[in-house]
Design a protein around this motif. Structure first.
Motif, PDB file in Angstrom:
ATOM      1  N   LEU A  20      -8.684  10.974  -6.579  1.00 17.55           N
ATOM      2  CA  LEU A  20      -8.594   9.921  -5.564  1.00 17.55           C
ATOM      3  C   LEU A  20      -6.881   9.452  -5.361  1.00 17.55           C
ATOM      4  O   LEU A  20      -5.319   9.930  -6.287  1.00 17.55           O
ATOM      5  CB  LEU A  20      -8.307   8.663  -6.414  1.00 17.55           C
ATOM      6  CG  LEU A  20      -8.379   7.343  -5.755  1.00 17.55           C
ATOM      7  CD1 LEU A  20      -8.960   6.986  -4.276  1.00 17.55           C
ATOM      8  CD2 LEU A  20      -8.277   5.762  -6.663  1.00 17.55           C
ATOM      9  N   SER A  21      -6.441   9.654  -4.038  1.00 21.38           N
ATOM     10  CA  SER A  21      -4.915   9.367  -4.244  1.00 21.38           C
ATOM     11  C   SER A  21      -4.265   8.049  -2.535  1.00 21.38           C
ATOM     12  O   SER A  21      -5.136   8.829  -1.881  1.00 21.38           O
ATOM     13  CB  SER A  21      -4.639  11.381  -2.693  1.00 21.38           C
ATOM     14  OG  SER A  21      -4.495  11.862  -4.426  1.00 21.38           O
ATOM     15  N   PHE A  22      -3.896   7.686  -2.298  1.00 22.95           N
ATOM     16  CA  PHE A  22      -3.491   7.383  -1.944  1.00 22.95           C
ATOM     17  C   PHE A  22      -1.553   6.461  -1.843  1.00 22.95           C
ATOM     18  O   PHE A  22      -1.057   6.614  -3.598  1.00 22.95           O
ATOM     19  CB  PHE A  22      -4.438   6.236  -1.666  1.00 22.95           C
ATOM     20  CG  PHE A  22      -4.118   5.068  -2.250  1.00 22.95           C
ATOM     21  CD1 PHE A  22      -3.456   3.592  -2.803  1.00 22.95           C
ATOM     22  CD2 PHE A  22      -4.851   5.344  -2.998  1.00 22.95           C
ATOM     23  CE1 PHE A  22      -3.594   2.699  -3.177  1.00 22.95           C
ATOM     24  CE2 PHE A  22      -5.770   4.268  -4.271  1.00 22.95           C
ATOM     25  CZ  PHE A  22      -4.828   2.967  -4.759  1.00 22.95           C
ATOM     26  N   ALA A  23      -0.874   5.490  -0.654  1.00 23.53           N
ATOM     27  CA  ALA A  23       0.436   5.063  -1.375  1.00 23.53           C
ATOM     28  C   ALA A  23       0.343   4.234  -0.394  1.00 23.53           C
ATOM     29  O   ALA A  23      -0.130   3.617   0.378  1.00 23.53           O
ATOM     30  CB  ALA A  23       1.364   6.641  -0.936  1.00 23.53           C
ATOM     31  N   VAL A  24       1.432   3.078  -1.216  1.00 22.28           N
ATOM     32  CA  VAL A  24       1.209   2.092  -0.729  1.00 22.28           C
ATOM     33  C   VAL A  24       3.357   1.467  -0.831  1.00 22.28           C
ATOM     34  O   VAL A  24       3.481   1.588  -0.907  1.00 22.28           O
ATOM     35  CB  VAL A  24       1.446   0.816  -1.454  1.00 22.28           C
ATOM     36  CG1 VAL A  24       0.974  -1.054  -0.439  1.00 22.28           C
ATOM     37  CG2 VAL A  24      -0.940   0.892  -2.004  1.00 22.28           C
ATOM     38  N   ARG A  25       3.767   1.408   1.244  1.00 25.07           N
ATOM     39  CA  ARG A  25       4.557   1.313   1.013  1.00 25.07           C
ATOM     40  C   ARG A  25       4.705  -0.357   0.907  1.00 25.07           C
ATOM     41  O   ARG A  25       4.566  -1.426   0.406  1.00 25.07           O
ATOM     42  CB  ARG A  25       5.182   1.523   2.728  1.00 25.07           C
ATOM     43  CG  ARG A  25       4.798   3.380   3.203  1.00 25.07           C
ATOM     44  CD  ARG A  25       4.807   3.234   4.417  1.00 25.07           C
ATOM     45  NE  ARG A  25       4.150   2.482   5.363  1.00 25.07           N
ATOM     46  CZ  ARG A  25       2.838   2.918   5.473  1.00 25.07           C
ATOM     47  NH1 ARG A  25       2.707   3.830   5.494  1.00 25.07           N
ATOM     48  NH2 ARG A  25       2.202   1.652   6.895  1.00 25.07           N
ATOM     49  N   PRO A  26       6.336  -0.304   0.656  1.00 22.86           N
ATOM     50  CA  PRO A  26       7.668  -1.314   0.628  1.00 22.86           C
ATOM     51  C   PRO A  26       7.034  -2.797   1.645  1.00 22.86           C
ATOM     52  O   PRO A  26       7.070  -1.814   2.957  1.00 22.86           O
ATOM     53  CB  PRO A  26       8.961  -1.053   0.607  1.00 22.86           C
ATOM     54  CG  PRO A  26       8.513  -0.258   0.431  1.00 22.86           C
ATOM     55  CD  PRO A  26       7.656   0.888   0.124  1.00 22.86           C
ATOM     56  N   GLY A  27       6.928  -3.958   1.414  1.00 24.09           N
ATOM     57  CA  GLY A  27       6.085  -4.573   2.466  1.00 24.09           C
ATOM     58  C   GLY A  27       4.523  -4.240   3.079  1.00 24.09           C
ATOM     59  O   GLY A  27       4.846  -5.078   4.463  1.00 24.09           O
ATOM     60  N   ASP A 149       8.176  -7.118  -8.952  1.00 19.77           N
ATOM     61  CA  ASP A 149       8.442  -5.842  -7.409  1.00 19.77           C
ATOM     62  C   ASP A 149       7.022  -5.446  -6.927  1.00 19.77           C
ATOM     63  O   ASP A 149       6.925  -4.663  -5.695  1.00 19.77           O
ATOM     64  CB  ASP A 149       9.375  -5.270  -8.014  1.00 19.77           C
ATOM     65  CG  ASP A 149      10.189  -5.380  -8.179  1.00 19.77           C
ATOM     66  OD1 ASP A 149      10.796  -6.594  -7.868  1.00 19.77           O
ATOM     67  OD2 ASP A 149      10.175  -4.925  -9.638  1.00 19.77           O
ATOM     68  N   LEU A 150       5.403  -5.724  -7.618  1.00 17.85           N
ATOM     69  CA  LEU A 150       4.693  -5.200  -6.764  1.00 17.85           C
ATOM     70  C   LEU A 150       3.597  -6.001  -7.052  1.00 17.85           C
ATOM     71  O   LEU A 150       3.245  -6.171  -8.191  1.00 17.85           O
ATOM     72  CB  LEU A 150       4.757  -3.753  -7.235  1.00 17.85           C
ATOM     73  CG  LEU A 150       2.765  -3.133  -7.669  1.00 17.85           C
ATOM     74  CD1 LEU A 150       2.977  -2.344  -5.835  1.00 17.85           C
ATOM     75  CD2 LEU A 150       3.037  -1.404  -8.234  1.00 17.85           C
ATOM     76  N   LEU A 151       2.179  -6.422  -6.675  1.00 19.70           N
ATOM     77  CA  LEU A 151       0.575  -7.161  -6.411  1.00 19.70           C
ATOM     78  C   LEU A 151       0.023  -6.177  -6.184  1.00 19.70           C
ATOM     79  O   LEU A 151       0.038  -5.771  -5.516  1.00 19.70           O
ATOM     80  CB  LEU A 151       1.025  -7.820  -5.793  1.00 19.70           C
ATOM     81  CG  LEU A 151       2.390  -9.227  -5.854  1.00 19.70           C
ATOM     82  CD1 LEU A 151       2.196 -10.009  -4.751  1.00 19.70           C
ATOM     83  CD2 LEU A 151       1.820  -9.680  -7.373  1.00 19.70           C
ATOM     84  N   VAL A 152      -1.330  -6.195  -7.598  1.00 25.62           N
ATOM     85  CA  VAL A 152      -2.010  -5.406  -7.883  1.00 25.62           C
ATOM     86  C   VAL A 152      -3.188  -6.658  -8.280  1.00 25.62           C
ATOM     87  O   VAL A 152      -3.692  -7.532  -9.176  1.00 25.62           O
ATOM     88  CB  VAL A 152      -2.092  -4.468  -8.669  1.00 25.62           C
ATOM     89  CG1 VAL A 152      -3.682  -3.913  -8.672  1.00 25.62           C
ATOM     90  CG2 VAL A 152      -0.968  -3.478  -8.654  1.00 25.62           C
ATOM     91  N   PRO A 181       5.254  -3.994  -1.614  1.00 21.12           N
ATOM     92  CA  PRO A 181       3.481  -4.138  -1.415  1.00 21.12           C
ATOM     93  C   PRO A 181       2.661  -4.317  -2.127  1.00 21.12           C
ATOM     94  O   PRO A 181       2.814  -5.897  -3.658  1.00 21.12           O
ATOM     95  CB  PRO A 181       3.806  -2.543  -2.107  1.00 21.12           C
ATOM     96  CG  PRO A 181       4.913  -2.753  -3.199  1.00 21.12           C
ATOM     97  CD  PRO A 181       6.088  -3.200  -3.016  1.00 21.12           C
ATOM     98  N   VAL A 182       1.433  -5.382  -1.399  1.00 18.58           N
ATOM     99  CA  VAL A 182       0.707  -5.667  -2.346  1.00 18.58           C
ATOM    100  C   VAL A 182      -0.420  -4.208  -1.792  1.00 18.58           C
ATOM    101  O   VAL A 182      -0.926  -4.260  -0.728  1.00 18.58           O
ATOM    102  CB  VAL A 182      -0.079  -6.982  -1.625  1.00 18.58           C
ATOM    103  CG1 VAL A 182      -1.163  -7.158  -1.841  1.00 18.58           C
ATOM    104  CG2 VAL A 182       1.269  -7.527  -1.705  1.00 18.58           C
ATOM    105  N   VAL A 183      -1.449  -4.454  -2.857  1.00 18.45           N
ATOM    106  CA  VAL A 183      -2.691  -4.129  -3.469  1.00 18.45           C
ATOM    107  C   VAL A 183      -3.919  -4.558  -3.526  1.00 18.45           C
ATOM    108  O   VAL A 183      -4.009  -5.541  -4.421  1.00 18.45           O
ATOM    109  CB  VAL A 183      -3.226  -3.207  -4.470  1.00 18.45           C
ATOM    110  CG1 VAL A 183      -3.942  -1.920  -4.601  1.00 18.45           C
ATOM    111  CG2 VAL A 183      -1.396  -1.584  -4.290  1.00 18.45           C
ATOM    112  N   PHE A 184      -4.776  -4.437  -3.170  1.00 14.72           N
ATOM    113  CA  PHE A 184      -5.554  -5.569  -3.177  1.00 14.72           C
ATOM    114  C   PHE A 184      -7.051  -5.655  -3.034  1.00 14.72           C
ATOM    115  O   PHE A 184      -6.925  -4.667  -1.788  1.00 14.72           O
ATOM    116  CB  PHE A 184      -5.765  -6.946  -2.684  1.00 14.72           C
ATOM    117  CG  PHE A 184      -6.236  -8.065  -1.671  1.00 14.72           C
ATOM    118  CD1 PHE A 184      -7.573  -8.317  -1.064  1.00 14.72           C
ATOM    119  CD2 PHE A 184      -4.855  -7.991  -0.481  1.00 14.72           C
ATOM    120  CE1 PHE A 184      -7.626  -8.305   0.367  1.00 14.72           C
ATOM    121  CE2 PHE A 184      -5.343  -7.990   1.505  1.00 14.72           C
ATOM    122  CZ  PHE A 184      -6.743  -8.053   1.441  1.00 14.72           C
TER     123      PHE A 184
END
Length: 297
Positions: A20-27, A149-152, A181-184
């Motif tokens: 599994l790969s992905f990226a989340v940018r700032p904001g 600084d990061l939300l999961v 950055p937010v991952v939900f």
């Protein structure tokens, strides 16, 4: 930036994550969606260091994610992790202090969040005395209170009414606007479509589609038209390469699905032969449609 690089994880003979790969940018708000058991929660737990990956890497700001970076991460689990008999304000201040905030900042952050989330009048109540919706607001406050600084976030909108969704969404957007950055993850795909800048669809531990919703819509798939014709019902039955996807709406319109090789102008010609055309327009695929196509592939 948060980067997930080739994560692999097995539980016995079951593969939970398969490169599994992905990226989340700032904001950026990244919606992480998939069927139950697809690997969403496993991924989040690896990001937080609760689980160790068998292979692959989690990187934050270009470096391997370490304990210091995880200390600056806000995590909201699907199952509530609050102390039910502890008072709301005391609990949030305590959690902020655990993450390293000094007492004055912990109290100021707590009071600001209680106000922002609409529960300032419940700060002295025990968590167990709150409704499930208000407990969810406190759970989000617990993820935000140390100014991460990061939300999961795992299913952050579960059990909320529309007003509660709007309140939590506004609180998240305020953090995103500062570059967080937010991952939900969520099964509420309409919310994901409305709130997210980009989306990743996971199936059997692999990312099968990722990008902005508009970008995903442009990658082919089934084309749809909404057509309203002053003609008897069934005028579109039997058109080559065309399937009637929905019955007639109150205004007589139907939604047609077109095979890849079907010319929409040929469909328009057929509609004109049947009667006066009152409406003829493309129908954008929803995230629900994109999700069904991705997991069925």
């Amino acid at each position: 930036m948060l980067e997930i690089l080739e994560l692999r994880k097995r539980y016995g003979d079951k593969t939970a994550l398969d490169g599994l790969s992905f990226a989340v940018r700032p904001g950026e708000v990244f919606g992480f969606v998939g069927q139950n058991g697809a690997g969403k929660t496993t991924t989040m737990r690896i990001v937080l260091g609760v689980l160790a990956a068998d292979a692959g890497e989690v990187r934050w700001q270009g470096r391997p994610m370490d304990a210091a970076a995880r200390r600056r991460t806000g995590y909201m689990p699907e199952e509530r992790g609050l102390y039910p008999k502890m008072r709301v304000r005391d609990q949030l201040v305590y959690l902020a202090r655990l993450h390293g905030l000094p007492a004055d900042r912990a109290e100021a952050s707590t009071d600001a969040l209680l106000e922002q989330l609409g529960i300032a009048d419940r700060g002295a109540d025990k968590v167990e005395a709150l409704s499930l919706g208000n407990q969810q607001r406190v759970q989000l406050a617990a993820a935000l209170v140390h100014e991460p600084d990061l939300l999961v976030l795992d299913e952050p909108f579960s059990g909320l009414d529309p007003v509660g969704v709007d309140v939590l969404a506004a609180a998240l957007r305020a953090r995103v606007d500062t570059g967080v950055p937010v991952v939900f993850s969520s099964h509420q795909l309409e919310l994901v479509e409305r709130l997210c800048d980009s989306v990743g669809i996971i199936k059997d531990g692999r990312m099968v589609a990722a990008g902005g919703v508009d970008e995903l819509r442009s990658r082919g798939g089934v084309r749809r038209l909404r057509v309203a014709v002053d003609a008897p019902a069934g005028w579109a039955d039997g058109l080559p390469g065309v399937r009637v996807a929905t019955g007639a709406a109150p205004d007589g319109a139907v939604v047609l699905e077109l095979a890849p090789d079907v010319d929409d102008q040929a469909v328009l010609d057929a509609a004109r032969r049947a009667g006066r055309v009152r409406e003829f327009r493309p129908v954008a695929r929803s995230l629900v449609d994109l999700f069904r196509e991705a997991v069925a592939a």
